[in-house]
Design an enzyme around this catalytic site. Structure first.
Site, mmCIF file in Angstrom:
data_model
loop_
_atom_site.group_PDB
_atom_site.id
_atom_site.type_symbol
_atom_site.label_atom_id
_atom_site.label_comp_id
_atom_site.label_asym_id
_atom_site.label_seq_id
_atom_site.Cartn_x
_atom_site.Cartn_y
_atom_site.Cartn_z
ATOM 1 N N LYS A 38 -13.926 1.028 -3.839
ATOM 2 C CA LYS A 38 -14.966 1.496 -2.916
ATOM 3 C C LYS A 38 -16.065 2.230 -3.679
ATOM 4 O O LYS A 38 -17.250 2.003 -3.444
ATOM 5 C CB LYS A 38 -14.365 2.452 -1.882
ATOM 6 C CG LYS A 38 -13.490 1.780 -0.849
ATOM 7 C CD LYS A 38 -13.103 2.790 0.210
ATOM 8 C CE LYS A 38 -12.007 2.257 1.107
ATOM 9 N NZ LYS A 38 -11.412 3.268 1.946
ATOM 10 N N GLU A 64 0.823 -1.204 0.000
ATOM 11 C CA GLU A 64 0.000 0.000 0.000
ATOM 12 C C GLU A 64 0.870 1.271 0.000
ATOM 13 O O GLU A 64 0.421 2.332 -0.423
ATOM 14 C CB GLU A 64 -0.936 -0.003 1.225
ATOM 15 C CG GLU A 64 -2.320 0.516 0.907
ATOM 16 C CD GLU A 64 -3.310 0.395 2.077
ATOM 17 O OE1 GLU A 64 -2.903 0.090 3.203
ATOM 18 O OE2 GLU A 64 -4.509 0.614 1.838
ATOM 19 N N HIS A 110 7.460 -27.152 -1.731
ATOM 20 C CA HIS A 110 6.797 -28.237 -2.461
ATOM 21 C C HIS A 110 5.679 -27.694 -3.339
ATOM 22 O O HIS A 110 4.792 -28.424 -3.743
ATOM 23 C CB HIS A 110 6.276 -29.279 -1.461
ATOM 24 C CG HIS A 110 7.376 -29.902 -0.651
ATOM 25 N ND1 HIS A 110 7.862 -31.166 -0.882
ATOM 26 C CD2 HIS A 110 8.128 -29.388 0.359
ATOM 27 C CE1 HIS A 110 8.855 -31.420 -0.029
ATOM 28 N NE2 HIS A 110 9.030 -30.343 0.729
HETATM 29 O O1 PA5 Z 1 -2.911 1.721 5.943
HETATM 30 C C1 PA5 Z 1 -3.988 2.268 5.769
HETATM 31 O O2 PA5 Z 1 -4.148 3.493 5.874
HETATM 32 C C2 PA5 Z 1 -5.206 1.453 5.423
HETATM 33 O O3 PA5 Z 1 -4.876 0.118 5.202
HETATM 34 C C3 PA5 Z 1 -6.231 1.562 6.538
HETATM 35 O O4 PA5 Z 1 -5.669 1.083 7.725
HETATM 36 C C4 PA5 Z 1 -7.499 0.759 6.212
HETATM 37 O O5 PA5 Z 1 -8.033 1.182 5.004
HETATM 38 C C5 PA5 Z 1 -8.528 0.919 7.323
HETATM 39 O O6 PA5 Z 1 -8.821 2.266 7.501
HETATM 40 P P1 PA5 Z 1 -9.536 2.817 8.786
HETATM 41 O O7 PA5 Z 1 -8.656 2.562 9.954
HETATM 42 O O8 PA5 Z 1 -9.740 4.266 8.516
HETATM 43 O O9 PA5 Z 1 -10.844 2.071 8.914
#
Ligand code: PA5
Length: 430
Positions: free
Chosen positions: A414, A279, A300
């Site tokens: 989303k 990410e 394996h």
């Molecule tokens: O690293 C990040 O910012 C994302 O993976 C968030 O943690 C994830 O989308 C969850 O978001 P939130 O904590 O706002 O629900």
């Protein structure tokens, strides 16, 4: 013994003295340490040096309450609000041991089947819920919380409130508003700490404390890596050495990094690591694709591809140097299974030889291997690992000129999902 990077099986694939590399790293290092930060999301960087004992004590107090009144704690969250706590608990838990509060997860998927079976499992148990969302608006945890909250209300009446803990922003978001209105206990995710960098905030610390793990040791581990990383010289700084190597390998055409482990308690560390790097780096049409493999199991299966398939990958191998328990292979008189050559040897010894042999094989197949040695299975080592990879991730992303702290690509699914579900404001998306 320290957490260290061993470059024996990668040094011939990269030129660590490449012109400009150290300068670039030093520049990024100075930027991270300067008062004028390059991003508003660098709060995690100084976190190990800013332990708030008031908050730690509040976490311990709530953890004690949960230990006293609950058999299960359901941690509701997704992405950075989920992966770190699961990684830490799976790293530290002793296999098959069922002591203490059981930690289960919800809101990290939208599977109705999963949630229904979780609800059934909880029906004859006392449980609490820690709902975690920085934005307070993420759909997956919001759905799970709405459903589990109703069950808590039905089961515990007005006392249900002492079984809900919200970990969220200090002043914004639907979860913040809801928690304030209802009077739940709340913990804050600092504004300047993004989800995937939040493990050592209440996001991870509360579930760890409920499990009985020493959260101060975790922070101390992180602090040790911070202190060991004050010199930007890659011959003296293992975090930057790791970031430099993966950057050079990426530039040389290796597009995939596989995080490899030889111990099942590291499986979810790899899941957290993939979330952190995937990410943070994968944007602007750049970034290593991060994958993982569990050896020797996957030798394996994926092992065939790694040895002989397309040559676009390298491996980062995690090795635990000291384990708490082991098993010795004994001699048998008739040796029908031909294993007497291993008599007297421990499984750790055999596992280490498998690791060495595999590294040699893969390197001979043109797959560079970075070895990261971990001291043991402890809270301190966990804290070290977390901070090591967080810092390496920030350095890596800046090396390829991407912003490590945003995730614009996550919005696309989303929007489509909201449009398909008929959410107001998304009518004309598709
Ligand atoms: O690293 C990040 O910012 C994302 O993976 C968030 O943690 C994830 O989308 C969850 O978001 P939130 O904590 O706002 O629900």
């Amino acid at each position: 013994m320290k957490m260290k990077v061993n470059i024996k099986h990668v040094k011939d694939f990269v030129n660590l003295k490449e012109h400009g590399l150290q300068d670039k790293i030093t520049k990024i290092h100075n930027m991270l340490h300067s008062d004028i930060k390059p991003s508003d999301f660098l709060g995690w960087f100084d976190l190990p040096n800013q332990t708030n004992m008031e908050e730690i004590n509040a976490i311990m107090k709530v953890a004690d309450r949960i230990k006293n009144n609950s058999q299960v704690l359901v941690v509701i969250g997704i992405g950075g609000s989920y992966a770190g706590s699961k990684a830490g608990i799976e790293f530290l838990d002793k296999p098959f041991e069922k002591n203490g509060v059981e930690i289960l997860y919800a809101g990290h998927n939208i599977s109705g089947r999963y949630l229904k079976y979780l609800i059934d499992y909880l029906s004859d148990k006392d449980f609490s819920v820690n709902v975690i969302s920085k934005s307070g608006t993420t759909t997956e945890p919001a759905i799970a919380f709405r459903i589990l909250k109703k069950i808590l209300v039905e089961k515990y009446g007005k006392n249900h409130k002492e079984r809900i803990i919200a970990t969220t922003d200090a002043k914004r978001g639907s979860l913040y508003t809801l928690a304030k209105n209802e009077g739940y206990d709340m913990f804050v995710i600092p504004d300047d700490v993004g989800g995937r960098f939040s493990v050592l905030t209440p996001v991870g610390l509360l579930p760890f404390a409920v499990k009985g793990y020493n959260i101060l040791d975790m922070i101390e581990g992180a602090r040790e890596i911070y202190n060991n990383s004050l010199n930007p010289d890659i011959t003296k700084n293992d975090v930057y050495l790791y970031a430099a190597i993966r950057y050079l390998l990426y530039k040389s055409g290796k597009k995939i990094e596989m995080l490899v482990n030889y111990d099942p308690n590291l499986i979810f560390i790899a899941e957290w690591w993939k979330q952190l790097f995937g990410e943070s780096e994968g944007k602007d049409l750049k970034g290593l694709f991060v994958a993982s493999a569990n050896f020797t199991t996957d030798l394996h299966s994926l092992g065939q591809y790694i040895q002989d398939g397309e040559r676009h990958l390298f491996e980062t191998v995690l090795k635990i140097n000291k384990i708490d328990e082991d098993v010795i292979i004994e001699k048998e008189e008739n040796d029908l299974d031909d294993l007497n050559y291993l008599a007297g040897k421990s499984l750790k010894y055999v596992n280490d030889k498998a690791l060495e042999g595999t590294m040699l094989a893969h390197v001979s197949g043109n797959v560079p291997n970075i070895l990261i040695e971990l001291e043991d299975i402890s809270e301190k080592t966990f804290g070290k690992m977390i901070y090591f990879f967080e810092l390496a991730c920030a350095m890596s992303a800046y090396l390829i000129d991407v912003d490590p702290f945003n995730q614009p690509g996550v919005e696309t699914y989303k929007k489509n999902m909201f449009a398909l579900l008929g959410k107001k404001g998304y009518e004309n998306i598709l």
